[in-house]
Motif scaffolding. Structure first.
Motif, PDB file in Angstrom:
ATOM      1  N   ALA A  94       1.208  -1.026  -0.361  1.00 45.68           N
ATOM      2  CA  ALA A  94      -0.072   0.035   0.016  1.00 45.68           C
ATOM      3  C   ALA A  94       0.837   1.361  -0.129  1.00 45.68           C
ATOM      4  N   ASP A  95       1.787   1.475   0.480  1.00 46.65           N
ATOM      5  CA  ASP A  95       2.604   2.869   0.667  1.00 46.65           C
ATOM      6  C   ASP A  95       3.457   2.563  -0.669  1.00 46.65           C
ATOM      7  N   THR A  96       4.200   1.631  -1.397  1.00 50.71           N
ATOM      8  CA  THR A  96       4.713   1.967  -1.921  1.00 50.71           C
ATOM      9  C   THR A  96       3.840   2.326  -3.657  1.00 50.71           C
ATOM     10  N   ALA A  97       2.919   1.554  -3.513  1.00 54.36           N
ATOM     11  CA  ALA A  97       2.206   2.069  -4.218  1.00 54.36           C
ATOM     12  C   ALA A  97       1.517   2.731  -4.248  1.00 54.36           C
ATOM     13  N   SER A  98       0.664   3.454  -3.130  1.00 53.53           N
ATOM     14  CA  SER A  98       0.253   4.539  -2.966  1.00 53.53           C
ATOM     15  C   SER A  98      -1.767   4.055  -2.576  1.00 53.53           C
ATOM     16  N   LEU A  99      -1.814   3.354  -2.301  1.00 55.39           N
ATOM     17  CA  LEU A  99      -3.102   3.270  -2.307  1.00 55.39           C
ATOM     18  C   LEU A  99      -3.440   3.289  -1.559  1.00 55.39           C
ATOM     19  N   ASP A 100      -5.449   4.177  -1.393  1.00 52.33           N
ATOM     20  CA  ASP A 100      -5.662   4.404  -0.344  1.00 52.33           C
ATOM     21  C   ASP A 100      -6.238   2.992   0.447  1.00 52.33           C
ATOM     22  N   ALA A 101      -7.326   3.430   1.329  1.00 53.62           N
ATOM     23  CA  ALA A 101      -7.554   2.742   2.006  1.00 53.62           C
ATOM     24  C   ALA A 101      -8.424   1.756   1.898  1.00 53.62           C
ATOM     25  N   GLU A 102      -9.434   1.930   0.822  1.00 52.65           N
ATOM     26  CA  GLU A 102     -10.318   1.832  -0.246  1.00 52.65           C
ATOM     27  C   GLU A 102      -9.713   0.057  -1.202  1.00 52.65           C
ATOM     28  N   ALA A 103      -8.717   0.399  -1.528  1.00 52.78           N
ATOM     29  CA  ALA A 103      -7.824  -0.707  -1.964  1.00 52.78           C
ATOM     30  C   ALA A 103      -7.164  -1.520  -1.325  1.00 52.78           C
ATOM     31  N   VAL A 104      -7.056  -0.781   0.272  1.00 51.96           N
ATOM     32  CA  VAL A 104      -6.444  -1.922   1.057  1.00 51.96           C
ATOM     33  C   VAL A 104      -7.299  -2.551   1.995  1.00 51.96           C
ATOM     34  N   ASP A 105      -8.685  -2.215   1.939  1.00 53.13           N
ATOM     35  CA  ASP A 105      -9.707  -2.755   2.974  1.00 53.13           C
ATOM     36  C   ASP A 105     -10.104  -4.474   1.875  1.00 53.13           C
ATOM     37  N   PRO A 106     -10.218  -4.510   0.837  1.00 50.61           N
ATOM     38  CA  PRO A 106     -10.154  -6.342   0.605  1.00 50.61           C
ATOM     39  C   PRO A 106      -9.311  -6.957   0.804  1.00 50.61           C
ATOM     40  N   LEU A 107      -8.300  -6.535   0.637  1.00 44.18           N
ATOM     41  CA  LEU A 107      -7.005  -7.793   1.194  1.00 44.18           C
ATOM     42  C   LEU A 107      -6.909  -7.883   2.399  1.00 44.18           C
ATOM     43  N   LEU A 108      -7.177  -7.108   3.472  1.00 42.85           N
ATOM     44  CA  LEU A 108      -6.405  -7.027   4.411  1.00 42.85           C
ATOM     45  C   LEU A 108      -8.093  -7.860   5.040  1.00 42.85           C
ATOM     46  N   ALA A 109      -9.024  -7.737   3.830  1.00 45.77           N
ATOM     47  CA  ALA A 109     -10.131  -9.027   4.184  1.00 45.77           C
ATOM     48  C   ALA A 109      -9.842 -10.305   4.204  1.00 45.77           C
ATOM     49  N   VAL A 110      -9.188 -10.821   3.205  1.00 43.16           N
ATOM     50  CA  VAL A 110      -8.312 -11.657   2.782  1.00 43.16           C
ATOM     51  C   VAL A 110      -7.908 -12.397   4.058  1.00 43.16           C
ATOM     52  N   VAL A 111      -6.718 -11.747   4.101  1.00 48.15           N
ATOM     53  CA  VAL A 111      -5.330 -11.942   5.140  1.00 48.15           C
ATOM     54  C   VAL A 111      -6.450 -12.370   6.484  1.00 48.15           C
ATOM     55  N   ALA A 112      -7.903 -11.511   6.667  1.00 46.90           N
ATOM     56  CA  ALA A 112      -8.246 -11.415   8.302  1.00 46.90           C
ATOM     57  C   ALA A 112      -9.187 -13.291   8.000  1.00 46.90           C
ATOM     58  N   ASP A 113      -9.703 -12.947   6.745  1.00 45.56           N
ATOM     59  CA  ASP A 113     -10.229 -14.432   6.563  1.00 45.56           C
ATOM     60  C   ASP A 113      -9.776 -15.896   6.505  1.00 45.56           C
ATOM     61  N   GLY A 114      -8.010 -15.701   6.010  1.00 42.16           N
ATOM     62  CA  GLY A 114      -7.342 -17.020   6.066  1.00 42.16           C
ATOM     63  C   GLY A 114      -6.525 -16.819   7.447  1.00 42.16           C
ATOM     64  N   LEU A 115      -6.745 -16.424   8.789  1.00 40.37           N
ATOM     65  CA  LEU A 115      -6.342 -16.389   9.738  1.00 40.37           C
ATOM     66  C   LEU A 115      -7.850 -17.001  10.625  1.00 40.37           C
ATOM     67  N   LEU A 116      -8.389 -16.668  10.394  1.00 41.22           N
ATOM     68  CA  LEU A 116      -9.768 -17.336  10.937  1.00 41.22           C
ATOM     69  C   LEU A 116      -9.903 -18.484  10.434  1.00 41.22           C
TER      70      LEU A 116
END
Lengths: 180, 180
Positions: B157-179
């Motif tokens: 997100a930092d190097t590609a200058s992504l905003d929160a909207e683009a990051v959120d789906p990625l976090l969701a995937v990781v969260a589901d993977g961890l659960l």
DNA sequence: AGACAATACGGAGAGTGTCTCCGTTTTGCA
DNA sequence: TGCAAAACGGAGACACTCTCCGTATTGTCT
């Protein structure tokens, strides 16, 4: 293009491939010029930025991506296996030298990036994998999102010098998240 | 420590915080020295490496981590909510300036890193979250693995200058993977 | 207060890398 | 073969890092 220009260009790319691999993406360009037996001016005329050179270096690499994709897709097994297999391949492909995972991943999705050509190959590969897995995947996954997730893991592995053993559990989490 | 030394040190850290935020982790140290009104020698005597300065700058930041953890843990809701909330917080914390997600994430797990102190705070925070969620999480997840997964996303997100909207789906995937 | 170590300062300069400019050389075409 | 266009290459301007050491400041002891 004049013959001498072509000759020098080829030589520079050949040397750069080797130097990047040995010293990482940050290797001094002047050193590449010297080893290629050309002046700095020649190098910079052919490749105005480091990324331009990087792009040229990755030409052969891009062909390998296609082959690797085919192989991962041919893999028989359940979705999780296919996905994990592809992720491992992806991390390997994207980690050609120190710094490359970050470069490639951030270039993905940047329409102005000089190395965009090569990123599209990866994007296409991800698209194929997504298509192959179909309903097994959570809906709405875009190739670029997959690239960012695995690219993120690859970047961390690169900068923290993690070995495959440490990376695999991370890939498993992402895979399960995508299959959810 | 002599009074003048303390004065200069404080001034350097104060200026560095501001410059890092404005220009990223790669900002020239000489510029920081100049803006702080000290010579380069003084800066390098106090902080032999860039990381040492970074560590000092992040002192105040480290306190914020504890507060943020408490808040995320106090959050009522199902495991997924708690996890996602914490991930968003984590990404925010770790992205203090351009380059910091990569730095912090790779320092994590490197016993010799000068900024190790600060990383331990994050590790501890992750441990708390893991403990709070207990059986809801897949077994065997280590704090450092969580740090790498989310740190990877934050780095991209930092190097590609992504905003929160683009990051959120990625976090969701990781969260589901961890659960899972 | 005065003096003297001990401590800290700061900036010049060496080392390294990036990138440009322009006089010289090479190439390809007529 | 001759000549204009294209390409070369390396000196050098600029930027950043880091060290060294002569100078200045501080704290202490009388």
């Amino acid at each position: 293009m004049r013959a001498d220009a072509q000759r020098n260009r080829d030589k520079i790319v050949e040397v750069a491939r080797q130097v990047f691999r040995e010293k990482g993406y940050d290797a001094p360009l002047d050193e590449i010029a010297k080893k290629a037996g050309v002046g700095a001016g020649t190098l910079y005329r052919h490749f105005p930025s480091r990324d331009d050179l990087h792009d040229a270096v990755m030409q052969a690499w891009a062909d390998g991506v296609d082959v690797a994709t085919e192989k991962a897709l041919a893999h028989e097994g359940d979705s999780r296996e296919v996905l994990l297999d592809w992720f491992r391949t992806y991390v390997g492909l994207v980690s050609s030298y120190k710094g490359s995972p970050a470069k490639i991943t951030s270039a993905m999705g940047d329409p102005d990036s000089p190395i965009r050509t090569k990123c599209q190959v990866l994007s296409a590969a991800n698209a194929k994998v997504i298509e192959r897995l179909g309903d097994a995947l959570r809906p709405g996954i875009e190739p670029v999102q997959m690239a960012r997730l695995i690219g993120g893991v690859a970047t961390v592995a690169d900068t923290a010098s993690l070995d495959a053993e440490a990376v695999d559990p991370l890939l498993a989490v992402v895979a399960d998240g995508l299959l959810a």
